[in-house]
Design a protein around this motif. Sequence first.
Motif, short mmCIF file in Angstrom:
data_model
loop_
_atom_site.label_atom_id
_atom_site.label_comp_id
_atom_site.label_asym_id
_atom_site.label_seq_id
_atom_site.Cartn_x
_atom_site.Cartn_y
_atom_site.Cartn_z
N TYR A 65 13.73 29.71 -23.30
CA TYR A 65 14.34 28.42 -23.64
C TYR A 65 15.37 27.97 -22.61
O TYR A 65 15.94 26.87 -22.74
N ASN A 66 15.63 28.79 -21.61
CA ASN A 66 16.57 28.42 -20.55
C ASN A 66 15.94 28.77 -19.20
O ASN A 66 15.83 29.95 -18.88
N GLU A 70 15.07 24.47 -20.10
CA GLU A 70 14.35 23.80 -21.17
C GLU A 70 12.86 23.69 -20.88
O GLU A 70 12.03 23.83 -21.78
N ASN A 94 8.89 24.93 -25.86
CA ASN A 94 9.72 26.05 -25.42
C ASN A 94 10.25 26.82 -26.63
O ASN A 94 9.95 26.49 -27.78
N MET A 105 13.32 27.18 -27.89
CA MET A 105 14.60 26.83 -28.49
C MET A 105 14.52 26.69 -30.01
O MET A 105 15.38 27.20 -30.74
N TYR A 116 16.57 28.75 -33.03
CA TYR A 116 17.32 28.18 -34.15
C TYR A 116 16.78 28.64 -35.49
O TYR A 116 17.54 29.01 -36.40
#
Length: 246
Positions: free
Chosen positions: A208-209, A211, A228, A230, A234
């Motif tokens: 996720y990094n 994006e 991705n 992210m 969450y």
Amino acid sequence: MRTFGLIGYPLAHSFSKKYFTEQFERDQIADCNYELFPLEKIADLTGVLANPAISGLNVTIPYKVEVMAYLNELDAAAAAIGAVNCIAIGEKEGKPFLKGYNTDAYGFQESLRPLLKPFHQKALILGDGGAAKAVKYVLNQLQIPFITVVRKAVEGAILYEDLTEEILRTHQIIINTTPLGTFPNVEASAPIPYHFLRAEHLAYDLVYNPEETSFLQQARAQGAATKNGMEMLYLQADRSWYIWNS
């Protein structure tokens, strides 16, 4: 005050502390805090558990497997995957009772499911490390057959150089479970023949990094749908909070 936290090593770039601290502030939860517990060895967990305020823990590398020896029970997903990233801490018969969960599987499944189309019949899993375990569990739950693709020969997997147009054409979901492309090495990507990808493909990157990783950029350039990691991050965090409070 209830204390939650993350165990692992090192923890310099943890997502969890910022996420939960902001959640507690946003929801005006004044009786909870979230701390980082960098443990140089898993045996140091006993010191963390000695704090009576500890009410739940997240687990990250390198202890997702080792921590299971300290638990009283595993939920079905954690047992099947063979890895734990969330611990609920309670009491049973007057003694501490620790139950392990794998919320990575929940996060992946809930973020993947809305993207699936009728033609998404088979998957390729890039990499066969710890992150791939949760992905395999979810695909099995969804009854989606898959092939694992690796750099070095292992049983039950094929090599990147074995990928053909036919394999890419018939496996419309491609999931990167490797750290390739993670900041700061953003130019790296799995060595697949991207030119065989089409609009029917779904490329999902657990990274996720940044994006949009190089893997996702190359897939998108061929018309593929991309996602991705992210939302998965969450969702797995929110699932931990649900478990700790249920």
